[in-house]
Design a protein around this motif. Structure first.
Motif, PDB file in Angstrom:
ATOM      1  N   UNK A 108       0.827  -1.210   0.000  1.00  0.00           N
ATOM      2  CA  UNK A 108       0.000   0.000   0.000  1.00  0.00           C
ATOM      3  C   UNK A 108       0.860   1.257   0.000  1.00  0.00           C
ATOM      4  N   UNK A 109       1.977   1.234   0.743  1.00  0.00           N
ATOM      5  CA  UNK A 109       2.889   2.378   0.701  1.00  0.00           C
ATOM      6  C   UNK A 109       3.485   2.563  -0.690  1.00  0.00           C
ATOM      7  N   UNK A 110       3.862   1.470  -1.324  1.00  0.00           N
ATOM      8  CA  UNK A 110       4.440   1.555  -2.672  1.00  0.00           C
ATOM      9  C   UNK A 110       3.366   1.959  -3.682  1.00  0.00           C
ATOM     10  N   UNK A 111       2.154   1.443  -3.521  1.00  0.00           N
ATOM     11  CA  UNK A 111       1.038   1.820  -4.389  1.00  0.00           C
ATOM     12  C   UNK A 111       0.847   3.340  -4.368  1.00  0.00           C
ATOM     13  N   UNK A 112       0.821   3.913  -3.176  1.00  0.00           N
ATOM     14  CA  UNK A 112       0.652   5.363  -3.046  1.00  0.00           C
ATOM     15  C   UNK A 112       1.869   6.096  -3.614  1.00  0.00           C
ATOM     16  N   UNK A 113       3.063   5.539  -3.424  1.00  0.00           N
ATOM     17  CA  UNK A 113       4.269   6.140  -4.009  1.00  0.00           C
ATOM     18  C   UNK A 113       4.150   6.213  -5.530  1.00  0.00           C
ATOM     19  N   UNK A 114       3.659   5.158  -6.155  1.00  0.00           N
ATOM     20  CA  UNK A 114       3.472   5.162  -7.610  1.00  0.00           C
ATOM     21  C   UNK A 114       2.429   6.209  -8.006  1.00  0.00           C
ATOM     22  N   UNK A 115       1.307   6.235  -7.285  1.00  0.00           N
ATOM     23  CA  UNK A 115       0.263   7.227  -7.582  1.00  0.00           C
ATOM     24  C   UNK A 115       0.846   8.631  -7.500  1.00  0.00           C
ATOM     25  N   UNK A 116       1.510   8.924  -6.396  1.00  0.00           N
ATOM     26  CA  UNK A 116       2.067  10.260  -6.209  1.00  0.00           C
ATOM     27  C   UNK A 116       3.163  10.574  -7.224  1.00  0.00           C
ATOM     28  N   UNK A 117       3.915   9.570  -7.625  1.00  0.00           N
ATOM     29  CA  UNK A 117       4.940   9.782  -8.651  1.00  0.00           C
ATOM     30  C   UNK A 117       4.306  10.206  -9.970  1.00  0.00           C
TER      31      UNK A 117
END
Length: 164
Positions: A108-117
């Motif tokens: 979930x942290x990486x998912x949000x990192x991708x979204x924010x990227x």
């Protein structure tokens, strides 16, 4: 202002906490591959992961958003991780439940990192400005596939010795 900081400064703090959560989470998963508990790194991962969710809830909220949904889901999963690790001590099925929940928290942290990227990095935003375009979907699908593989390997490999 959030906790006495400008929104910009608070955002930087939130991002740093999240990056520490992701980095420590990757180390924890590496430990799972070798059947090591890594208690200090795990504590850092757990603390920064919950801190990521808590700080995320402090941003101005204007109705229910996908980010709010992810934060709520992350808190539920986090509760499972804590219960499996500290209450049930990874005994029996709680071992694989812990692995799935811990890796899901990291995902979930990486998912949000991708979204924010894709939102903040101009080159990525140009490829998928509304996040409905194929480059965004493909990236998220690849990340999900990698985390499914990581989860399966961790379930098979993580067989830590009993705590004393």
């Amino acid at each position: 202002m959030i906790l006495g900081m400008s929104v910009g400064a608070f955002t930087v703090l939130h991002v740093v906490i999240t990056l520490v959560a992701i980095g420590s989470g990757l180390i924890v998963v590496g430990g799972m591959f070798a059947s090591h508990r890594l208690p200090v790194t795990t504590a850092i991962f757990l603390f920064t992961t919950i801190l990521t969710s808590v700080t995320g809830f402090l941003f101005p909220i204007h109705g229910f958003t996908p980010a709010l949904g992810v934060g709520i889901l992350a808190c539920v999963i986090f509760a499972v991780v804590l219960f499996a690790l500290y209450k049930e001590h990874l005994v029996g099925a709680w071992r694989w439940i812990y692995v799935i929940a811990a890796v899901a928290s990291l995902y979930l942290n990486v998912f949000v990192l991708v979204v924010q990227s894709f939102v903040k990095v101009s080159a990525l935003n140009a490829l998928a400005p509304t996040q409905t375009e194929p480059p965004f979907a493909i990236t998220q699908a690849v990340v999900l596939a990698i985390f499914i593989l990581i989860t399966v390997v961790a379930i098979v490999k993580f067989r830590p010795p009993k705590a004393v």
